[in-house]
Design an enzyme around this catalytic site. Structure first.
Site, short mmCIF file in Angstrom:
data_model
loop_
_atom_site.label_atom_id
_atom_site.label_comp_id
_atom_site.label_asym_id
_atom_site.label_seq_id
_atom_site.Cartn_x
_atom_site.Cartn_y
_atom_site.Cartn_z
N CYS A 46 -4.69 -5.49 0.36
CA CYS A 46 -4.69 -6.06 1.72
C CYS A 46 -6.06 -6.65 2.07
O CYS A 46 -6.15 -7.59 2.86
CB CYS A 46 -4.29 -5.00 2.74
SG CYS A 46 -2.62 -4.39 2.54
N GLY A 47 -7.11 -6.11 1.51
CA GLY A 47 -8.46 -6.63 1.75
C GLY A 47 -8.84 -7.80 0.86
O GLY A 47 -9.95 -8.32 0.96
N GLY A 50 -8.51 -0.64 0.06
CA GLY A 50 -8.41 0.78 -0.23
C GLY A 50 -7.52 1.15 -1.39
O GLY A 50 -7.54 2.29 -1.85
N ARG A 60 11.70 -9.33 -0.52
CA ARG A 60 10.38 -8.72 -0.30
C ARG A 60 9.69 -9.52 0.80
O ARG A 60 10.22 -10.52 1.30
CB ARG A 60 9.58 -8.77 -1.62
CG ARG A 60 8.57 -7.64 -1.84
CD ARG A 60 9.20 -6.27 -1.94
NE ARG A 60 8.31 -5.32 -2.59
CZ ARG A 60 7.35 -4.63 -2.00
NH1 ARG A 60 7.12 -4.79 -0.71
NH2 ARG A 60 6.60 -3.77 -2.67
N LYS A 61 8.48 -9.13 1.16
CA LYS A 61 7.76 -9.87 2.19
C LYS A 61 7.43 -11.28 1.69
O LYS A 61 7.45 -11.57 0.48
CB LYS A 61 6.49 -9.14 2.59
CG LYS A 61 5.38 -9.12 1.55
CD LYS A 61 4.14 -8.46 2.12
CE LYS A 61 2.98 -8.48 1.13
NZ LYS A 61 1.76 -7.88 1.69
N ARG A 64 2.22 -3.96 14.85
CA ARG A 64 1.73 -5.27 14.38
C ARG A 64 2.39 -6.38 15.19
O ARG A 64 3.61 -6.43 15.35
CB ARG A 64 2.05 -5.44 12.90
CG ARG A 64 1.58 -6.79 12.32
CD ARG A 64 2.02 -6.94 10.87
NE ARG A 64 1.34 -5.98 10.02
CZ ARG A 64 1.84 -5.50 8.88
NH1 ARG A 64 3.06 -5.89 8.47
NH2 ARG A 64 1.16 -4.65 8.15
#
Length: 527
Positions: free
Chosen positions: A450-451, A445, A182-183, A68
């Site tokens: 993420c989508g 998914g 965390r992110k 990434r």
């Protein structure tokens, strides 16, 4: 650095390995890993610490890593795209790239033995992967037509680059911010249509004018940003960002980012990985205490929020050809189906940007591409390019708004295959139906989202379901997501629909809720 009374023995496994060795230390071991091979690596280094340099082990494709990048504001050059294409090309059928919903790009098929050469190639053209995974700040998003749009309120490009430089030490790695709980997602909107989806970011800045000195009409209003905090998606919980009741001038945005991140780094909850995003700290403290701590770190009090922000347009998708504010120039938005690119595509996009534009390429959060600075005199020739047959500037009204996560083809978290299934289903629906308006359909998914199904008109979240005594791939259906002005998240309306039964159900939803009509019926009526 971290204000916590948690004992080492009670730390979760992620906090334990971060305490043992900072993720950035992995930079100095890349040559060793390349010589060793992935199978001989320490498991924690391979599965987790490599993510600090943007390299992701994928159990579903062992030995073929994902990489990434960082693309501040989603901008890269044609030479950078060509280097990415060269990297993907060496892996043949295993190599491809995906544009992400954070204006970023991920490369697939990467071999560990090639990392030193790949990093050298990246460095030569100014690309970096640093701190792009795990508990770090993710790609910082901004308006995809920043500096091009005549109606923009602020050009976000330089400010986003400054934030990235601060957070990553100009791409070299910054240990001050390499161990967050965390992110963390940051976005800056510079236009009126909320093209960055501010509401789903941990920290977002939206344009707002504030009366000078609080005296209405005494002076022209001053431009700045209202601040939103706490937006996130996870398997445990999804929340829209909330107003901090604070306004900041552009010149203070970088300092505010630092202050917020210092508070999150030093006080954010770390015991439970499912409850470690910024909103959980805000829940624990309350908004007033959180803001007061940000003020302390900033060294001054933030001003109260402007009475209203300037997000008052419907969301644009930037697909098509549009006039720029620079006379005689245009930008072209190309629809990249589900964001998937192969080496030959990437070389061609780089060529188009070089030949017809200024060598610049931009990504959007809808996984599409913008090529700016195409002169009026070159447009007619540009329209004849064969690549536009695949990456259309005028796609179908479902295809142009389709978004999909990686899915089970490459991601071990995904419960279903997404990208190929999404393309097949959209093609079938567009063959059967007539539409008057785009309908935004997002596939993800798994519950990690993420989508981003919660922001879609119709969101499809992968799950496992039962039918006739068998376990099948299925989806939970979300509806009601709104983007642009008055953005809000959608909700789950149906659970556990088998994917094999989904197409007629989607067709029915599109007819009943979005004005679609069957082509066969339309032909009968018109005939």
């Amino acid at each position: 650095m971290t204000d916590t009374t948690t004992t080492t023995t009670s730390l979760n496994k992620f906090e334990k390995f971060k305490a043992q060795k900072d993720g950035l230390a992995i930079r100095d071991e890349i040559e060793k890993f390349a010589a060793l091979g992935w199978e001989a690596m320490d498991e924690t280094d391979r599965d987790h610490r490599l993510k600090w340099v943007g390299v992701f082990f994928r159990p579903v494709t062992p030995g073929k890593f994902m990489m990434r990048l960082r693309m501040p504001n989603g901008i890269l050059t044609s030479s950078q795209m060509s280097v990415l294409a060269q990297v993907v090309q060496r892996y043949g059928d295993d190599g491809c790239a995906d544009i992400t919903t954070r204006q970023n790009i991920q490369l697939r098929g990467i071999r560990i033995e090639d990392l030193p050469d790949i990093f050298n190639r990246f460095h030569a053209v100014g690309l970096t992967t640093i701190q792009s995974g795990m508990d770090n700040i993710r790609n910082i998003t901004g308006d995809p037509v920043a500096g091009l749009d005549a109606d923009e309120l602020y050009d976000t490009r330089e400010l986003i680059q400054q934030i990235q430089d601060m957070l990553t030490n100009k791409g070299e790695g910054n240990p001050e911010f390499s161990n967050l709980p965390r992110k963390f997602n940051i976005a800056i909107a510079g236009g009126r249509d909320n093209s960055v989806h501010a509401e789903i970011n941990d920290l977002a800045f939206v344009p707002a004018f504030k009366e000078a000195n609080g005296q209405e009409f005494s002076k022209p209003p001053i431009f700045g940003f209202n601040i939103l905090v706490g937006g996130f998606f996870s398997a445990k919980r999804c929340e829209a960002a909330i107003p901090l009741n604070a306004w900041v001038a552009p010149e203070d945005v970088v300092a505010v980012c630092r202050a917020v991140l210092e508070v999150f780094r030093d006080h954010g909850p770390r015991a439970n990985r499912q409850k470690s995003r910024l909103m959980w700290l805000i829940d624990e403290w309350g908004l007033e205490k959180f803001r007061a701590e940000v003020d302390t770190r900033l060294g001054k009090s933030l001003l109260p929020a402007a009475a209203k922000d300037e997000i008052d347009w419907e969301k644009r998708d930037h697909i098509g050809v549009y006039k720029q504010k620079q006379p005689g120039l245009n930008y072209a938005g190309l629809n990249i189906p589900v964001g998937r690119l192969y080496a030959e595509d990437m070389f061609e996009i780089a060529r188009l940007a070089e030949v017809f534009g200024s060598g610049e390429i931009r990504f959007t959060v809808e996984q599409n591409i913008v090529i700016p600075n195409i002169s009026d005199s070159r447009l007619a020739t540009f329209f004849t390019e064969p690549l536009l047959e695949r990456f259309s500037i005028n796609p179908g009204l479902l295809a142009r708004s389709l978004v999909s996560c990686t899915g089970a083809q490459f991601c071990n978290f995904a419960l279903i295959e997404t990208k190929n299934r999404a393309l097949e289903m959209i093609k079938a629906l567009e063959e059967d139906l007539i539409f008057t308006n785009p309908v935004r359909i997002h596939w993800t998914g798994c519950p990690n989202s993420c989508g981003q199904p919660q922001v879609a008109d119709i969101g499809l979240m992968g799950t496992k379901t039962r039918k006739n005594g068998k376990t099948l791939e299925g989806v939970d259906i979300y509806m009601g997501g709104k983007v642009g002005k008055d953005a809000h998240l959608g909700t789950c309306v149906t659970k556990g629909v088998p994917c094999e039964d989904l197409q007629p159900l989607l067709q029915d939803l599109l007819i009943k809720n979005f004005g679609a009509k069957l082509k066969q019926e339309a032909l009968v009526i018109s005939g």
